[in-house]
Design an enzyme around this catalytic site. Structure first.
Site, PDB file in Angstrom:
ATOM      1  N   SER A 171       0.876  -1.162   0.000  1.00 22.36           N
ATOM      2  CA  SER A 171       0.000   0.000   0.000  1.00 22.36           C
ATOM      3  C   SER A 171       0.926   1.228   0.000  1.00 22.36           C
ATOM      4  O   SER A 171       2.083   1.137   0.437  1.00 22.36           O
ATOM      5  CB  SER A 171      -0.910  -0.007   1.230  1.00 22.36           C
ATOM      6  OG  SER A 171      -0.181   0.200   2.420  1.00 22.36           O
ATOM      7  N   GLU A 186      -0.723  -2.644  -5.146  1.00 23.05           N
ATOM      8  CA  GLU A 186      -0.776  -1.570  -4.154  1.00 23.05           C
ATOM      9  C   GLU A 186      -2.241  -1.339  -3.786  1.00 23.05           C
ATOM     10  O   GLU A 186      -3.055  -0.978  -4.631  1.00 23.05           O
ATOM     11  CB  GLU A 186      -0.176  -0.288  -4.733  1.00 23.05           C
ATOM     12  CG  GLU A 186       1.309  -0.379  -5.046  1.00 23.05           C
ATOM     13  CD  GLU A 186       2.160   0.154  -3.924  1.00 23.05           C
ATOM     14  OE1 GLU A 186       1.595   0.692  -2.949  1.00 23.05           O
ATOM     15  OE2 GLU A 186       3.399   0.049  -4.018  1.00 23.05           O
TER      16      GLU A 186
END
Length: 422
Positions: free
Chosen positions: A314, A389
């Site tokens: 992330s 992500e």
């Protein structure tokens, strides 16, 4: 400095000399800004040291379009403003964002089959509870799973997870290999990986999509491959990124595990400076976590091969394909990968309208040399070597706990399509 306030809470942080060594850093009063570098990248980076400005890991664009997310301590806000960068305020108080994540949760009750309750995904959890969670998941699916260990971290913690298989027995099918929490502060990654595990264990035998996927592939899942850094984020420094490796001749701590793989090692998008957040190490695999993962990948490749690898991160909301180390070369099957990634993103968006970009990492995000997906593609023969992500470009690494379950649900929709069509 031109500032446009927006209702966003974002946070990510680069540990710098001095601050990174402090214990129990709260970041109270730090302001988070997205700064347009306007060809003044050198000036901006100089401020990182002189004004204790903390560089964020996430950037957008190149050259005149380059932007940096940074955290500025309250005592240096006026001086930073005098540099006259155009910037957008992303958070008024980084410390408040950390508090908004909520406390670490209690361990849930088990159902009649021994499966932990879905309330696990209502909060983040201590590392020891994660270990217990993997053990309980495995025990509830004992005939089709086993606990596995890929190696040891720098501080001696096991890099562990679960191997799951279908009706043909273990080690009978090509591998699907997932790892989470390569970067310690990205707590949402291990939670989403655990949600995928939960849905597989709970769905096998009553969900045809799960049954087909597990009958076609052996799943090897390592939810936290940087356990030392992960523990450090829970005890001392919430936004620590690297592992906790010490080295001779420097007081700096940590290697970026996702710059320490051998393919593309040492290129642009990594650093030879031990104080950098993207410090690659001095040679490929000299971080014990990376060495363990490379050895584990080679064992899978030599057995039945690796069909799919996903390195979970992330925050950016993007499906990253190879390559990250070069913007000019692509895997031979890149067109097929782009098609699959686009269809996967189309399924992810359906539950909550969370949009994901997709494409070769160097083109859609930034250059990153020595990363895991490029190694899997070129050195381990993986057909689909990806990084994903997760949410969110509006909250950064500090995703509130009430978004854990929605994050898992949207990714589950994408994975069901991917496993059935790859």
């Amino acid at each position: 400095m031109q500032l446009m306030s927006v209702v966003l809470f974002i946070s990510a942080v680069k540990a710098l000399v001095g601050l990174s060594q402090n214990r129990n850093v709260t970041f109270e009063g730090f302001k988070v800004l997205r700064v347009n570098a306007n060809q003044r990248v050198a000036d901006l980076k100089a401020a990182f040291e002189t004004l204790s400005v903390i560089e964020l890991n996430h950037n957008h664009g190149y050259g005149a379009e380059a932007t940096f997310d940074v955290a500025v301590p309250p005592e240096h806000l006026e001086a930073f403003g005098a540099l006259n960068f155009s910037a957008t305020i992303l958070s008024e108080d980084l410390g408040a964002d950390i508090a908004a994540e909520g406390p670490l949760g209690e361990y849930p009750e088990l159902d009649d089959t021994g499966l932990p309750a879905l309330s696990w995904f209502d909060s983040y959890h201590a590392y020891e509870d994660h270990i217990r969670y993997w053990a309980d998941l495995q025990a509830s699916f004992a005939n089709n799973s086993e606990l596995i260990q890929a190696g040891l971290s720098f501080e001696g913690r096991a890099i562990q997870g679960i191997h799951l298989w279908g009706s043909n027995g273990k080690n009978s099918k090509p591998a699907v290999f997932f790892n989470g929490n390569v970067h310690a502060r990205e707590w949402i990654t291990s939670m989403v990986v655990e949600y995928l595990l939960y849905r597989i264990v709970n769905g096998y035998g009553n969900d045809s999509t799960v049954q087909t996927a597990l009958d076609n592939y052996d799943f090897y899942v390592l939810p936290v491959v940087n356990p030392d850094g992960f523990v450090y984020t829970q005890t001392d420094y919430r936004l620590w990124r690297k592992n906790r490796q010490t080295r001779d001749n420097t007081t700096e701590v940590g290697t970026d595990i996702n710059r320490n793989w051998s393919v593309g090692f040492g290129g642009d998008g990594s650093s030879s400076n031990p104080g950098s957040e993207t410090f690659s190490g001095y040679q490929p695999g000299d971080a014990p976590e990376t060495a363990s993962l490379m050895n584990f990948a080679q064992a899978l490749a030599a057995d039945k091969g690796i069909k799919l690898y996903i390195d979970w991160h992330s925050y950016a909301q993007v499906i990253l394909l190879s390559y990250g180390y070069t913007c000019d070369e692509f895997p031979p099957n890149i067109d097929r990968q782009i098609q699959l990634a686009g269809e996967t993103a189309a399924r992810i968006v359906q539950p909550y309208n969370t949009t994901f970009d997709y494409g070769p990492g160097c083109l859609v995000l930034y250059q990153s040399s020595g990363n895991g997906r490029d190694y899997m593609t070129d050195a381990a023969g993986t057909e689909f070597g990806w990084g994903i992500e997760l949410r969110s470009t509006s909250y950064g690494f500090l995703l509130p706990a009430d978004q854990i379950l929605p994050s898992g649900i949207e990714i589950w929709e994408g994975m069901k399509y991917l496993w059935a069509n790859m």
